[in-house]
Each structure stands twice: as C-alpha cells, then as structure tokens.
Design an enzyme around this catalytic site. Structure first.
Site, PDB file in Angstrom:
ATOM      1  N   GLU A 129     -28.101   1.087  23.381  1.00  0.00           N
ATOM      2  CA  GLU A 129     -29.259   0.853  22.495  1.00  0.00           C
ATOM      3  C   GLU A 129     -28.968   1.325  21.078  1.00  0.00           C
ATOM      4  OE1 GLU A 129     -30.808  -1.276  23.880  1.00  0.00           O
ATOM      5  OE2 GLU A 129     -32.735  -0.571  24.616  1.00  0.00           O
ATOM      6  N   THR A 182     -34.079  -5.998  16.770  1.00  0.00           N
ATOM      7  CA  THR A 182     -34.777  -4.710  16.859  1.00  0.00           C
ATOM      8  C   THR A 182     -34.480  -3.862  15.624  1.00  0.00           C
ATOM      9  OG1 THR A 182     -34.710  -4.775  19.257  1.00  0.00           O
ATOM     10  CG2 THR A 182     -35.044  -2.621  18.277  1.00  0.00           C
TER      11      THR A 182
HETATM   12  N1  HSE Z   1     -39.274   0.926  21.322  1.00  0.00           N
HETATM   13  C1  HSE Z   1     -38.349  -0.033  20.788  1.00  0.00           C
HETATM   14  C2  HSE Z   1     -38.950  -0.625  19.534  1.00  0.00           C
HETATM   15  C3  HSE Z   1     -38.137  -1.098  21.819  1.00  0.00           C
HETATM   16  O1  HSE Z   1     -40.117  -0.991  19.573  1.00  0.00           O
HETATM   17  O2  HSE Z   1     -38.269  -0.698  18.507  1.00  0.00           O
HETATM   18  C4  HSE Z   1     -37.187  -2.164  21.404  1.00  0.00           C
HETATM   19  O3  HSE Z   1     -37.164  -3.165  22.405  1.00  0.00           O
END
Ligand code: HSE
Length: 317
Positions: A129, A182
């Site tokens: 991530e 993201t």
């Molecule tokens: N919590 C993260 C965001 C999840 O909202 O950026 C990304 O899928």
C-alpha cells in the site's frame, strides 16, 4: 511444506464512510488470483501478470514489495515465483493493490509453513500500500486477509480487530470506469479539521461499530456518514450526488465512496433491497454515458484463501 499454492484474494471496501483509514470489509466473488511457487533462488520473481499491464519488477509491484517485506523478516534465503491474475482494476477504489499484496503474503506464508501471524501479514501487505498510494494504510489489506469487517485501531504498532457483521448486510458497488489514483485522492484531503467535525466523525465510528455488533440497522444507517473526506473527494466522482439520492430513495442503509473512489458503495439490509438499490444506481448512471461495473455482494466472512484453479490465459483483458 508445500512447493506451490494458488490463492484468491478478495476486493474490499475501505473507510465505510466515517472510518477513514480504519474500517473496511471484504467482498465476495471479485478479486485477484495468485499462483506462488517456492524455489531456491532468494528473492521474488514475478513471472507473469494477466488482466492488467503492471510492472513485473518485484520492487515496483505491490505483490512483489509485500512478498519482499515478508522474506526480509523471515531472514532465510528463500525464493518465490509469482503469477498474478488481476480481477480488480487498479485505481478502482475496491482494494486492487491490497488484494495483490494480501494474496502474495498469505500464499507465501502458507508455503513457508505459516511462520507469521495474521497481524504480521497485514504489516507486510501494508508495504504494498505504501508503494501504491504513498501511505501505509491497512484498511483494505486487513479485511482482504482476515475477511469480514475489520477495524484498524492502530497502524503503528499494528492493532487490528474483527468487527461483527450482521447476517443480512449486503453491499452494492458501482465502479465508474474512470481511473482515480489513491495517491491523487489523498493529496486533495485537508490535513487539519475543526474539532466539531472530529466529534461528529468519531461519534459515527462508535455508532457504526455499536450498530454492527448489536445488529441495529437503524444505528448503522445513521452512522454511515462522513463529514470530513467525502465532501472533498465526492467532487472527483461524476454523478455522486445523484447516485446517493437514488441509493437512499431505493432503501439503502447508507451510501458513500468506496475507499478513495471512484467506486461508490451502498450498504443494504437483505438481498432484495440490494437488488433494488443496484437497479436504481444502474438507472441513474446509464444516461451519464460513463461505462461502469456493478457488484452486488454479501460481506465475505473469508479473506484470502487457497483455491484449486487459476484463471486461464483467456481471462486476460
Ligand atoms: N483509506 C484509504 C483512502 C483507502 O481512503 O485513501 C484507499 O483505498
């Protein structure tokens, strides 16, 4: 110890509106497949990726980086060869990078005789991530690994809890075919919030957790509200307000952005309601002319798991 394994890693909905970076749930039926083989050449070799064009170089691939993090902690000269079939498009908002990373570490742990705990696997998958989004959040990788609904109480040190899921809870996800990274969706966020918004948001997180454990669908519905992230990010999603209205009019418990978007999701009580909400979302979005996918799914109690078959090369898209 096994020499090879094939796994399925599910898509996930992160945040669940009020729980930015801490809440997430696993979906059923949509996800990535990985084939892993142990060998004697230390390191991670990615042999082939189908379903999407992604880097084969392990240090530039989320599955590769997550597997390397595990091998580094393992500390012995082991090698693994990976094949990855992407069933989830990158930049979709339903945990594409998380599924690949979670599948890689779960499969590798199985090949090594399970030396690591589930929480440790979450930590290794977070390295993926970090590569994908610039932030090592665990709200997708935790449900991808553990299944069900998860709460990341703390990312450092890692403290992850499984949350009860009422049996009738169903998810409906609409994925508009526009890419929203993201990393970009995180750049637009405010880094400071007024205390009043914090109070509202943590009231909702507590309400949602309580509603889930007590199976109080009214409390779940009232708590599916995001006063901090959604007002900013929803501007990046074409048709967001119309979709929300349609979902709520059709009886959804709540509606919001799935992860960092562009997918949106509704939670519903029962399969009939989920089908009605799915139809309403479809009817609202079709005239907009933006292609989309729709997924109706229960919350999957299972995270990454071993499967018998790997998709054939014809599944390449
Ligand atoms: N919590 C993260 C965001 C999840 O909202 O950026 C990304 O899928």
């Amino acid at each position: 110890m096994k020499d090879s394994i094939t796994v399925f890693a599910p898509a996930t909905i992160a945040n669940l509106s009020c729980g930015f970076d801490v809440l997430g749930l696993a979906l059923d039926g949509v996800g990535d497949y990985l084939k892993l083989e142990r060998n004697d050449t230390p390191g991670v070799l990615i042999r082939r990726i189908t379903g999407m064009d992604l880097p084969l170089e392990a240090s530039r691939n989320v599955a590769g980086v997550a597997a390397l993090a595990l091998l580094e902690a393992y500390g012995r000269p082991v090698g693994v060869t990976l094949e990855l079939h992407k069933g989830i498009k990158a930049g979709s908002g339903i945990g594409s990078s998380a599924a690949s990373a979670a599948g890689a570490v779960w499969g590798l742990n199985a090949l090594l005789g399970e030396p690591f705990s589930e929480t440790e696997l979450v930590g290794f998958a977070m390295a993926g991530e970090q590569l994908a989004s610039g932030a090592a959040h665990a709200d997708n990788v935790a449900p991808a690994l553990m299944g069900g609904i998860t709460l990341v109480r703390s990312a450092n040190p890692l403290d992850v809890a499984r949350v009860h899921c009422p049996p009738e809870l169903q998810a409906c996800v609409l994925h508009p075919q526009v890419e929203l990274k993201t990393s970009d969706a995180r750049k637009v966020l405010k880094t400071h919030i007024p205390l009043s918004q914090g109070i509202r948001q943590w009231g909702n997180v507590g309400g949602l957790i309580t509603g889930l454990f007590t199976e109080d669908y009214g409390l779940i519905s009232r708590s599916l509200e995001d006063v901090i992230i959604e007002p900013v990010r929803s501007l990046l999603i074409p048709g967001f307000d119309a979709l929300r209205q349609a979902a709520l009019d059709a009886g959804a418990l709540g509606f919001g952005i799935s992860g960092s978007g562009p997918s949106v999701y509704a939670l519903c009580r029962g399969t009939d309601k989920a089908a009605a909400v799915g139809k309403a979302l479809e009817a609202t979005y079709t005239p907009m002319g933006i292609p989309f996918d729709l997924h109706l799914s229960p919350v999957s109690p299972r995270g990454v798991r071993q499967v018998e078959t790997y998709p054939s090369p014809q599944s390449d898209t």
